[in-house]
Design an enzyme around this catalytic site. Structure first.
Site, PDB file in Angstrom:
ATOM      1  N   GLY A  42      33.917   9.728  26.730  1.00  6.67           N
ATOM      2  CA  GLY A  42      34.429   8.582  27.478  1.00  6.67           C
ATOM      3  C   GLY A  42      35.844   8.187  27.103  1.00  6.67           C
ATOM      4  O   GLY A  42      36.482   7.387  27.800  1.00  6.67           O
ATOM      5  N   GLU A  43      36.355   8.719  25.999  1.00  2.00           N
ATOM      6  CA  GLU A  43      37.744   8.447  25.609  1.00  2.00           C
ATOM      7  C   GLU A  43      38.685   9.124  26.607  1.00  2.00           C
ATOM      8  O   GLU A  43      38.338  10.142  27.208  1.00  2.00           O
ATOM      9  CB  GLU A  43      37.979   9.004  24.206  1.00  2.00           C
ATOM     10  CG  GLU A  43      39.324   8.659  23.600  1.00  2.00           C
ATOM     11  CD  GLU A  43      39.470   9.209  22.186  1.00  2.00           C
ATOM     12  OE1 GLU A  43      40.594   9.631  21.834  1.00  2.00           O
ATOM     13  OE2 GLU A  43      38.464   9.232  21.436  1.00  2.00           O
ATOM     14  N   GLN A 100      38.109 -16.855  31.371  1.00  2.00           N
ATOM     15  CA  GLN A 100      37.948 -17.342  29.997  1.00  2.00           C
ATOM     16  C   GLN A 100      39.322 -17.775  29.487  1.00  2.00           C
ATOM     17  O   GLN A 100      39.967 -17.087  28.714  1.00  2.00           O
ATOM     18  CB  GLN A 100      37.368 -16.246  29.118  1.00  2.00           C
ATOM     19  CG  GLN A 100      36.002 -15.741  29.585  1.00  2.00           C
ATOM     20  CD  GLN A 100      35.533 -14.543  28.792  1.00  2.00           C
ATOM     21  OE1 GLN A 100      35.387 -14.603  27.579  1.00  2.00           O
ATOM     22  NE2 GLN A 100      35.302 -13.430  29.483  1.00  2.00           N
ATOM     23  N   ASP A 172      34.573 -25.534  45.224  1.00  2.00           N
ATOM     24  CA  ASP A 172      34.308 -26.299  43.994  1.00  2.00           C
ATOM     25  C   ASP A 172      35.530 -27.145  43.659  1.00  2.00           C
ATOM     26  O   ASP A 172      36.639 -26.879  44.131  1.00  2.00           O
ATOM     27  CB  ASP A 172      33.936 -25.387  42.814  1.00  2.00           C
ATOM     28  CG  ASP A 172      34.984 -24.325  42.538  1.00  2.00           C
ATOM     29  OD1 ASP A 172      36.174 -24.662  42.514  1.00  2.00           O
ATOM     30  OD2 ASP A 172      34.607 -23.152  42.355  1.00  2.00           O
ATOM     31  N   LYS A 195      29.795 -28.756  43.064  1.00  2.78           N
ATOM     32  CA  LYS A 195      28.638 -27.918  42.737  1.00  2.78           C
ATOM     33  C   LYS A 195      28.213 -28.138  41.291  1.00  2.78           C
ATOM     34  O   LYS A 195      29.012 -28.496  40.425  1.00  2.78           O
ATOM     35  CB  LYS A 195      28.962 -26.434  42.954  1.00  2.78           C
ATOM     36  CG  LYS A 195      29.969 -25.841  41.989  1.00  2.78           C
ATOM     37  CD  LYS A 195      30.223 -24.370  42.287  1.00  2.78           C
ATOM     38  CE  LYS A 195      31.268 -23.800  41.309  1.00  2.78           C
ATOM     39  NZ  LYS A 195      31.607 -22.403  41.600  1.00  2.78           N
ATOM     40  N   ARG A 197      26.143 -25.967  38.337  1.00  3.59           N
ATOM     41  CA  ARG A 197      25.647 -24.636  38.009  1.00  3.59           C
ATOM     42  C   ARG A 197      24.449 -24.709  37.061  1.00  3.59           C
ATOM     43  O   ARG A 197      24.460 -25.486  36.096  1.00  3.59           O
ATOM     44  CB  ARG A 197      26.734 -23.790  37.340  1.00  3.59           C
ATOM     45  CG  ARG A 197      27.800 -23.279  38.301  1.00  3.59           C
ATOM     46  CD  ARG A 197      28.598 -22.165  37.636  1.00  3.59           C
ATOM     47  NE  ARG A 197      29.694 -21.669  38.460  1.00  3.59           N
ATOM     48  CZ  ARG A 197      29.553 -20.744  39.388  1.00  3.59           C
ATOM     49  NH1 ARG A 197      28.365 -20.214  39.625  1.00  3.59           N
ATOM     50  NH2 ARG A 197      30.588 -20.333  40.088  1.00  3.59           N
ATOM     51  N   ASP A 225      33.083 -13.449  43.343  1.00  4.25           N
ATOM     52  CA  ASP A 225      32.367 -12.509  42.470  1.00  4.25           C
ATOM     53  C   ASP A 225      31.026 -12.151  43.105  1.00  4.25           C
ATOM     54  O   ASP A 225      30.904 -11.170  43.841  1.00  4.25           O
ATOM     55  CB  ASP A 225      32.205 -13.118  41.086  1.00  4.25           C
ATOM     56  CG  ASP A 225      31.675 -12.119  40.056  1.00  4.25           C
ATOM     57  OD1 ASP A 225      31.281 -11.002  40.451  1.00  4.25           O
ATOM     58  OD2 ASP A 225      31.639 -12.442  38.858  1.00  4.25           O
ATOM     59  N   THR A 229      28.436 -18.997  45.494  1.00  2.22           N
ATOM     60  CA  THR A 229      29.069 -20.285  45.778  1.00  2.22           C
ATOM     61  C   THR A 229      29.627 -20.332  47.194  1.00  2.22           C
ATOM     62  O   THR A 229      29.404 -21.287  47.939  1.00  2.22           O
ATOM     63  CB  THR A 229      30.203 -20.569  44.768  1.00  2.22           C
ATOM     64  OG1 THR A 229      29.654 -20.629  43.453  1.00  2.22           O
ATOM     65  CG2 THR A 229      30.900 -21.877  45.083  1.00  2.22           C
TER      66      THR A 229
END
Length: 314
Positions: A42-43, A100, A172, A195, A197, A225, A229
């Site tokens: 996977g590298e 984040q 939202d 909203k 959650r 995503d 919503t």
């Protein structure tokens, strides 16, 4: 001394090659040659297949899931630095990990800041990105950030629909500033959804603040995503008497079962940009290209010209 002109070279990561090619077509140049060799575990290894010494190198790569896209960009930056590029500009139509952006509860990471640090450590000199999830992410960098807005492609499309009794809405409260900018520019009312959650990607309850009966509603968001919503908001607007409901979002993450939710919802149309390659089967999706916007920005940056004329509004 004579001024030195540093030539432009544009390269694209594996999953953003479509964007790199579109940008190069707009600029009338060839996409740079690059090789990515994958190993069994996977590298992978990135190598430029042409000289870039002394060049102004633009690396096109959105860092949407999975993490290989981010790692690929970091390796591209590192390889360009070690190949003596004059400057390295990361062109990230979609800046991943941006949700984040702060500590909203104890003992959590701030991934957006970590990604900014990783890009800086790799050797990037400038960032070009579009519709960050939160504007303050620009402050996580110690290099210039050119923050573009998809409004320059969305506004002409909205006007082309010729909708009467138009209302701008946000699914939202967090997106109220963005939606309010559209409402003010178009001189139409703004409606909010509130909203609650149950947990991430699961909406428990939603209420509408404002009048939508007999109106054509356009929901504004920066990304979709799982579409939980946006679908719930559209259905609620329709229940409240809206004539039609459309949704507009800059980034089509569209994790399963998002396409099915959009098609099953009260939405007339779901409008995205191509910041992320959208390959899902969604009958209601309309994809608008931002390649020309990014190409023009690259040209302006290279020629030390202002990019603010590309902003309809922020």
């Amino acid at each position: 001394m004579e001024s030195i002109i540093h030539p432009i070279k544009i390269f694209a990561g594996t999953n953003s090659r479509y964007m790199g090619e579109a940008i190069c077509r707009d600029l009338g140049m060839e996409l740079g040659k690059m090789n990515i060799q994958h190993f069994a575990d996977g590298e992978f290894e990135v190598s430029f297949e042409e000289p870039i010494r002394g060049c102004e190198v633009y690396l096109v790569q959105s860092t949407f899931p999975n993490s290989d896209n981010l790692m690929e960009l970091l390796l591209m930056i590192d390889a360009a630095k070690r190949a003596s590029a004059h400057s390295i500009i990361a062109v990230m139509p979609y800046f991943g990990w941006a949700r984040q952006d702060r500590k909203d509860k104890p003992r959590v990471s701030i991934a957006a800041k970590l990604v900014a640090d990783l890009l800086s450590a790799a050797g990037v000199n400038r960032i070009i990105t579009m519709d960050l999830h939160a504007d303050q992410i620009q402050g996580f960098f110690n290099v210039p950030v050119d923050h573009l807005y998809a409004s320059s492609v969305f506004i002409p499309y909205i006007k082309s629909l010729n909708l009467e009794d138009l209302v701008i809405a946000t699914p939202d409260v967090g997106g109220a500033k963005r939606a309010n900018s559209y409402a003010k520019y178009l001189d139409v009312p703004l409606v909010l959804c509130h909203k609650q959650r149950a947990k991430a990607n699961v909406v428990e309850n939603m209420t509408v603040i404002g009048e939508v009966e007999g109106k054509n509603v356009i929901l504004i968001d920066d990304m979709v995503d799982t579409a939980g919503t946006i679908a719930k908001a559209a259905n609620l607007m329709k229940e409240k008497g809206a004539k039609s409901v459309r949704a507009l979002a800059s980034h089509a993450i569209m994790s399963d079962p998002a396409s099915q939710r959009v098609d099953d919802s009260a939405l007339t149309e779901m409008i995205f940009t191509d910041s992320i390659p959208f390959k899902k089967d969604c009958k209601k999706a309309t994809v608008l290209s931002v390649a020309s916007l990014i190409a023009d920005t690259i040209s302006r940056v290279h020629n030390n010209r202002s990019i603010s004329t590309n902003y309809i509004f922020k």
